[in-house]
Design a protein around this motif. Structure first.
Motif, short mmCIF file in Angstrom:
data_model
loop_
_atom_site.label_atom_id
_atom_site.label_comp_id
_atom_site.label_asym_id
_atom_site.label_seq_id
_atom_site.Cartn_x
_atom_site.Cartn_y
_atom_site.Cartn_z
N ALA B 20 -41.87 -28.49 71.53
CA ALA B 20 -40.56 -28.13 71.85
C ALA B 20 -39.21 -28.92 70.97
O ALA B 20 -38.49 -28.18 70.62
N ILE B 21 -39.46 -30.02 70.70
CA ILE B 21 -38.41 -30.73 69.97
C ILE B 21 -38.37 -30.09 68.39
O ILE B 21 -37.24 -29.83 68.02
N LEU B 22 -39.76 -29.57 67.87
CA LEU B 22 -39.72 -29.25 66.64
C LEU B 22 -38.88 -27.75 66.65
O LEU B 22 -38.14 -27.20 65.61
N LEU B 23 -39.22 -26.89 67.48
CA LEU B 23 -38.80 -25.54 67.52
C LEU B 23 -37.30 -25.73 67.86
O LEU B 23 -36.37 -24.92 67.35
N PHE B 24 -36.84 -26.65 68.82
CA PHE B 24 -35.50 -26.92 68.90
C PHE B 24 -34.61 -27.05 67.73
O PHE B 24 -33.48 -26.28 67.32
N ILE B 25 -35.20 -28.05 66.93
CA ILE B 25 -34.53 -28.29 65.55
C ILE B 25 -34.42 -27.07 64.70
O ILE B 25 -33.43 -26.72 64.00
N THR B 26 -35.65 -26.34 64.66
CA THR B 26 -35.69 -25.17 63.87
C THR B 26 -34.80 -24.14 64.19
O THR B 26 -33.97 -23.69 63.22
N ILE B 27 -34.73 -23.99 65.42
CA ILE B 27 -33.60 -23.00 65.87
C ILE B 27 -32.14 -23.46 65.61
O ILE B 27 -31.25 -22.84 65.13
N LEU B 28 -31.75 -24.63 65.75
CA LEU B 28 -30.61 -25.39 65.48
C LEU B 28 -30.11 -24.99 64.15
O LEU B 28 -28.97 -24.50 63.82
N ILE B 29 -31.14 -25.37 63.22
CA ILE B 29 -30.89 -25.26 61.73
C ILE B 29 -30.73 -23.71 61.62
O ILE B 29 -29.79 -23.35 60.60
N SER B 30 -31.69 -22.94 62.14
CA SER B 30 -31.66 -21.57 61.77
C SER B 30 -30.16 -21.07 61.99
O SER B 30 -29.73 -20.08 61.36
N SER B 31 -29.68 -21.20 63.38
CA SER B 31 -28.49 -20.77 63.84
C SER B 31 -27.39 -21.04 62.91
O SER B 31 -26.44 -20.37 62.71
N ILE B 32 -27.51 -22.45 62.29
CA ILE B 32 -26.17 -22.77 61.39
C ILE B 32 -26.35 -21.85 60.12
O ILE B 32 -25.03 -21.38 59.64
N PHE B 33 -27.60 -21.64 59.75
CA PHE B 33 -27.49 -20.86 58.34
C PHE B 33 -27.09 -19.36 58.88
O PHE B 33 -26.46 -18.69 57.97
N ILE B 34 -27.60 -18.71 60.04
CA ILE B 34 -27.19 -17.35 60.04
C ILE B 34 -25.67 -17.45 60.41
O ILE B 34 -25.10 -16.39 59.89
N TRP B 35 -25.04 -18.37 61.08
CA TRP B 35 -23.56 -18.26 61.44
C TRP B 35 -22.81 -18.07 60.07
O TRP B 35 -21.99 -17.49 59.80
N ASP B 36 -23.43 -19.11 59.08
CA ASP B 36 -22.69 -19.46 57.94
C ASP B 36 -22.74 -17.73 57.09
O ASP B 36 -21.90 -17.23 56.59
N TYR B 37 -23.82 -17.13 57.29
CA TYR B 37 -24.38 -16.12 56.63
C TYR B 37 -23.38 -14.88 56.97
O TYR B 37 -22.91 -14.07 56.11
N SER B 38 -23.23 -14.81 58.31
CA SER B 38 -22.70 -13.48 58.81
C SER B 38 -21.26 -13.71 58.62
O SER B 38 -20.45 -12.82 58.56
N GLN B 39 -20.79 -15.00 58.72
CA GLN B 39 -19.42 -15.14 58.35
C GLN B 39 -18.90 -14.40 57.20
O GLN B 39 -18.01 -13.88 56.75
N GLU B 40 -19.69 -14.99 55.98
CA GLU B 40 -19.64 -14.67 54.77
C GLU B 40 -19.89 -13.17 54.51
O GLU B 40 -19.16 -12.48 53.80
N LYS B 41 -20.76 -12.55 55.16
CA LYS B 41 -21.17 -11.12 55.23
C LYS B 41 -19.89 -10.16 55.84
O LYS B 41 -19.37 -9.27 55.25
N ILE B 42 -19.27 -10.95 56.88
CA ILE B 42 -18.27 -10.12 57.43
C ILE B 42 -16.87 -10.25 56.52
O ILE B 42 -16.31 -9.06 56.47
N PHE B 43 -16.66 -11.26 56.06
CA PHE B 43 -15.63 -11.51 55.12
C PHE B 43 -15.65 -10.53 53.78
O PHE B 43 -14.84 -9.92 53.40
#
Lengths: 143, 201
Positions: B20-43
């Motif tokens: 669960a801990i590993l999964l949580f960290i993975t999801i958190l890091i992935s969310s940061i990347f996806i957020w950054d990527y989507s912001q750039e794509k929208i821009f």
């Protein structure tokens, strides 16, 4: 007689994986992959149809102002119209049909080497020939 | 066998918790990347949409209108600015030569205009003005972004293909975004392709 406690007791080790954990990993991985796939899609269709419609209107306008539509009715020859639509960019296909005011088809011209498509843009333009009113309809699509 | 001071200590550690801990960290890091990527794509999408709109407006103004004033090509080079020229157009303006024709056609219920009928003199004038007044032309066309540039190519049909007669503006070099648009018109009764590129340095 004294067996030491634990002597003979088999050492047992086990790794427990619950189905919950497996499902959680699978679902989380699927969501992350799906998110990346969705955001990496390139959408080109926003202006494509608008561009095609604009090109269609331009085509009819040029043919009308160049008197090619008028001549096509008066000489019963669509060679000039065919020549023009064959000069359009290679990715654009077009089919121009001329009708009289009672919607009877007079003549038609199609761009060569074009396969028909269901996603078509339609535009019309009215013109005068033989002192009468006709209209030309163009159907265009991307090849 | 002895109890150790009556205290019982134990550690609880399960594999589920680790996963669960590993999964949580993975999801958190992935969310940061996806957020950054989507912001750039929208821009980037917004920038491209902006270029698309500019290209279409520029093309419409050039091939559908004679400009404002319609005799802008007669304005002296020193007076050529966004105050004296409100919009640029390459089509023929109405003149006394076709005044009678306009009235007759209008009386028949049709609208006479020089839509898509280009004026050779205006094209030549715009070509000449671009040598010294490129920035003014950009402003009048509405290309106000700091790194926006344009290229207009007038191509005439020679019976087999379109060949370039005029190139006005700057050729895209190291452009981060290019939008190309083609409009079809008539120039001296010859089929013409007006290609407009709007790009960002």
């Amino acid at each position: 007689m004294g067996k030491m406690r634990g002597e003979g007791k088999k050492k047992k080790k086990a790794v427990i994986f619950t189905l919950d954990a497996i499902f959680a990993v699978l679902i989380a991985t699927s969501m992350i992959v799906a998110s990346f796939l969705f955001f990496s899609k390139t959408d080109l269709s926003t202006y494509n149809q608008q561009d095609l419609y604009r090109a269609s209107l331009d085509t009819l306008t040029v043919l009308e102002k160049d008197f090619k539509l008028k001549n096509a009715v008066e000489t019963s020859s669509t060679a000039a119209i065919e020549s023009y639509i064959n000069s359009l960019p290679s990715q654009i296909c077009a089919n121009i049909t001329i009708f009289d005011k009672e919607s009877n088809m007079i003549s038609s011209a199609v761009k060569i080497d074009c396969q028909d498509s269901t996603e078509r843009i339609v535009a019309s333009r009215v013109f005068i020939a033989n002192n009468d009113v006709y209209y030309a309809k163009i159907k265009s699509w991307y090849q | 066998m002895q109890k150790l001071n009556g205290r019982n200590k134990a550690q609880f550690f399960s594999m589920d918790f680790v996963v669960a801990i590993l999964l949580f960290i993975t999801i958190l890091i992935s969310s940061i990347f996806i957020w950054d990527y989507s912001q750039e794509k929208i821009f980037l999408n917004e920038k491209r949409n902006n270029l698309n709109l500019l290209a279409r407006n520029t093309a419409s103004s050039l091939v559908e209108t004679p400009g404002n004033p319609s005799n802008w090509s007669y304005i002296d080079t020193n007076d050529f600015n966004e105050t004296n020229v409100l919009s640029l157009g390459l089509t023929r303006g109405n003149s006394l030569n076709n005044y009678d024709q306009i009235n007759k056609v209008s009386a028949s219920g049709f609208n006479f205009n020089n839509l898509l009928i280009l004026d050779q003199e205006k094209i030549q004038r715009l070509y000449e003005l671009d040598q010294t007044k490129h920035d003014k032309i950009k402003k009048i066309l509405g290309l106000l972004g700091p790194n926006y540039e344009f290229e207009i190519s007038i191509k005439k049909w020679n019976g087999y293909s379109y060949t370039t007669n005029y190139t006005i503006g700057l050729t895209p070099i190291n452009a981060s975004n290019i939008v190309r648009l083609d409009r079809f018109a008539l120039l001296n009764n010859t089929w013409t392709d007006v290609m407009i590129k709007v790009w960002e340095k």
